[in-house]
Scaffold this motif. Structure first.
Motif, PDB file in Angstrom:
ATOM      1  N   HIS A  24      89.584-131.287  11.318  1.00 38.46           N
ATOM      2  CA  HIS A  24      89.473-129.819  11.338  1.00 38.46           C
ATOM      3  C   HIS A  24      90.630-129.156  10.608  1.00 38.46           C
ATOM      4  CE1 HIS A  24      92.718-129.050  14.190  1.00 38.46           C
ATOM      5  NE2 HIS A  24      92.303-130.091  14.885  1.00 38.46           N
ATOM      6  N   ASP A  37      84.466-126.949   7.051  1.00 35.28           N
ATOM      7  CA  ASP A  37      84.889-126.291   8.275  1.00 35.28           C
ATOM      8  C   ASP A  37      86.290-126.753   8.713  1.00 35.28           C
ATOM      9  OD1 ASP A  37      84.592-124.478  10.290  1.00 35.28           O
ATOM     10  OD2 ASP A  37      83.660-125.893  11.670  1.00 35.28           O
ATOM     11  N   ASP A  69      90.669-126.199   8.065  1.00 41.94           N
ATOM     12  CA  ASP A  69      91.684-125.278   7.546  1.00 41.94           C
ATOM     13  C   ASP A  69      92.790-126.052   6.833  1.00 41.94           C
ATOM     14  OD1 ASP A  69      90.642-122.803   8.817  1.00 41.94           O
ATOM     15  OD2 ASP A  69      91.075-123.945  10.650  1.00 41.94           O
ATOM     16  N   GLN A  84      90.462-121.327  17.962  1.00 39.97           N
ATOM     17  CA  GLN A  84      89.760-120.049  17.770  1.00 39.97           C
ATOM     18  C   GLN A  84      88.323-120.285  17.329  1.00 39.97           C
ATOM     19  OE1 GLN A  84      92.007-117.799  14.965  1.00 39.97           O
ATOM     20  NE2 GLN A  84      93.457-117.044  16.473  1.00 39.97           N
ATOM     21  N   ARG A  85      88.150-121.257  16.470  1.00 41.86           N
ATOM     22  CA  ARG A  85      86.823-121.452  15.893  1.00 41.86           C
ATOM     23  C   ARG A  85      85.911-122.348  16.727  1.00 41.86           C
ATOM     24  NH1 ARG A  85      86.212-122.568   9.934  1.00 41.86           N
ATOM     25  NH2 ARG A  85      88.081-123.830   9.862  1.00 41.86           N
ATOM     26  N   ARG A  86      86.513-123.258  17.469  1.00 47.25           N
ATOM     27  CA  ARG A  86      85.683-124.236  18.160  1.00 47.25           C
ATOM     28  C   ARG A  86      85.891-124.249  19.664  1.00 47.25           C
ATOM     29  NH1 ARG A  86      86.271-126.422  13.017  1.00 47.25           N
ATOM     30  NH2 ARG A  86      88.482-126.246  13.308  1.00 47.25           N
TER      31      ARG A  86
END
Lengths: 136, 127
Positions: free
Chosen positions: A43, A74, A76, A119-121
């Motif tokens: 990630h 997906d 960063d 935050q995203r997952r």
């Protein structure tokens, strides 16, 4: 041509550039990273440039390209450890590195990735709850 | 030294760094000079189809500096002011090579002729 190794720590891929990058190595690194992100499902990507003495437009563009590629998976990207002389030169060269996230050092870079990942997952799994712990 | 392949760009950088240290340029100025030579060496390789780099220590009175020249016998640059404009690119780069390199050095001299080739000379002086 020398290749830059890619290490996996939890859900993060760590790229520490320790060689004087020639253009072919830059292109190979982009391909290797895309491959590695897709196979590991990482990630985040940290690019450590604390040993890099110069960043010219070609190397600078690599950061932006890697950030774009990892986004497609997906993940960063954070560039860490830029030397002050490199930062001054980059600005004067006219390279803004827009869209590329940076952090002062590896520890902060890892922290940013963890926060972004959560935050995203949602809260991250045990494995990458604290990727730095894996180092210690 | 010749610039005929990728690795030569790295060697030009190392040579420039070496001379910059010999004249004791500050770390920031060393980095600027080496970055500029990297851009110019790559231009010589990619756009000029290869060429020659010449790096030397120069003196002007008591002032010392490093001069780097790059010469190719490639297609030349049809519109110099366009090539020196920020963001303009013939398509392979970011368009910062030439204009960016010029900002990083103290003296910049460009000589080009369509069909004959391009020669760029830069100087960074010790402050």
């Amino acid at each position: 041509m020398e290749r830059v190794p890619i290490l996996k720590i939890g859900g993060v891929l760590l790229v520490s550039i320790q060689i004087d990058l020639q253009d072919q190595s830059v292109l190979a690194l982009q391909e290797d990273l895309a491959e590695k992100i897709s196979t590991t499902g990482a990630h985040g990507v940290v690019i450590d440039i604390s040993a890099v003495e110069i960043v010219d437009s070609f190397i600078g563009r690599m950061f932006a390209t890697i950030a774009s590629i990892s986004q497609l998976f997906d993940a960063d990207t954070v560039v860490v450890g830029m030397r002050p002389a490199v930062a001054i030169t980059l600005v004067e060269l006219g390279l803004t590195l827009g869209g590329v996230r940076t952090a002062l050092d590896l520890e902060r870079g890892m922290k940013i990735l963890r926060v972004l990942g959560e935050q995203r997952r949602g809260p991250s799994s045990d494995e990458d709850a604290d990727p730095l712990r894996a180092l210690l | 030294m010749p610039i005929t392949e990728d690795g030569d760009v790295v060697r030009v950088r190392q040579l420039a760094r070496n001379y910059a240290q010999q004249v004791a340029l500050s770390l920031v100025d060393q980095t600027k000079l080496v970055t500029a030579t990297s851009e110019l060496a790559r231009n010589t390789l990619i756009y000029g189809g290869g060429g020659v780099a010449h790096i030397e220590i120069v003196a002007d009175g008591r002032r010392r500096g490093v001069r780097a020249s790059f010469r190719d016998e490639g297609p030349g640059i049809p519109d110099v002011s366009l090539a020196l404009a920020d963001g303009w690119s013939s398509g392979k780069g970011l368009g910062l090579g030439l204009s960016g390199a010029r900002r990083l050095v103290d003296e910049f001299d460009l000589d080009t002729e369509v069909g004959r080739g391009t020669s760029v000379t830069v100087v960074k002086w010790k402050r």
